[in-house]
Design a protein around this motif. Structure first.
Motif: not given
Length: 262
Positions: A123-135, A170-179
């Motif tokens: 299992r894993s988790s990570y976050d990022y920013r993604i654009q919606k259809s409205n921009g 609050k910011d744009h750091t990235k964390i790949l968490h693995i279990i």
């Protein structure tokens, strides 16, 4: 497609090729209740605020897109089915593309090093920013679970769950968490300064103990009494966890931790 994905990103082609090493599955009968858009399950996903998809590594495409995912980002299921992973990557925020590709590459390599039985426990988790259809862009937490393997024991189908966490970080750091059972609770951190991924235990055993009690609604004093430590120590750990995760406050930290599986 996002120009950053056409500008010589060295790992994009490699990632697609590594996914496509998996051999296509011969039967989708076990997913039929999803592929037919089971009304009750769709209602459950919406009620639980879960945007769900099933990713087929062999095709770098999606077998299933839930109504909730269509609602979350505003794109129809057909768009995902036609564009596959490349469409999803084209909607990633330009400043997040490099880090996300690095995380995907690290994840694929990690899974490949596991024995087949362990891959099914991954299992894993990570976050990022993604654009919606409205921009507009939102920040999502993506959680992955390997559903099955192909005939050569390569990862084949992956359950993907997306949650909007724009209000948490609050910011744009990235964390790949693995279990998984063999290597539980560590993370890969993406360093924004030198743009590389570093393996880290991330949260210490004591911090996880405190976080678990906070998640149960304990106050700092109750946590201190339960763990036989001082309130000052509890507060220090709380501040450290907020700094590590770049989460706004303790309540958001607990929410994030539950979602990410810490």
């Amino acid at each position: 497609m996002n120009e950053h994905l056409n500008s010589g990103q060295p790992s994009l082609k490699k990632i697609l090729e590594r996914y496509q090493q998996s051999k296509p599955g011969t039967s989708l009968e076990e997913y039929e209740f999803l592929l037919n858009r089971n009304p009750l399950l769709e209602k459950i996903f919406i009620g639980a605020d879960c945007a769900v998809a099933i990713f087929d590594a062999s095709q770098t495409n999606y077998l299933y897109i839930s109504y909730k995912l269509e609602q979350l980002l505003g794109y129809s299921a057909n768009v995902y089915h036609q564009g596959g992973l490349c469409f999803t990557l084209s909607k990633i925020h330009p400043d997040d593309v490099m880090s996300l590709l690095g995380i995907l590459e690290k994840e694929i390599s990690y899974i490949a090093d596991l024995v087949p039985a362990q891959r099914l426990e991954y299992r894993s988790s990570y976050d990022y920013r993604i654009q919606k259809s409205n921009g507009n862009y939102i920040r999502v937490l993506q959680r992955n679970l390997v559903l099955n393997l192909d005939t050569a024991d390569n990862m084949l189908h992956v359950l993907v769950v997306l949650t909007d966490i724009t209000h948490l970080k609050k910011d744009h750091t990235k964390i790949l968490h693995i279990i998984n059972k063999q290597d539980t609770g560590f993370a890969y951190l993406y360093n924004l300064t030198d743009q590389r991924i570093i393996k880290d235990t991330f949260l210490s055993k004591r911090e996880k103990e405190i976080l678990k009690l906070l998640g149960k609604g304990y106050s700092s004093k109750e946590v201190a009494d339960e763990l036989f430590i001082s309130i000052h120590t509890v507060e220090t750990h709380r501040r450290n966890m907020l700094e590590k995760t770049n989460i706004k406050d303790t309540s958001c930290l607990v929410h994030f931790a539950i979602l990410a599986g810490f």
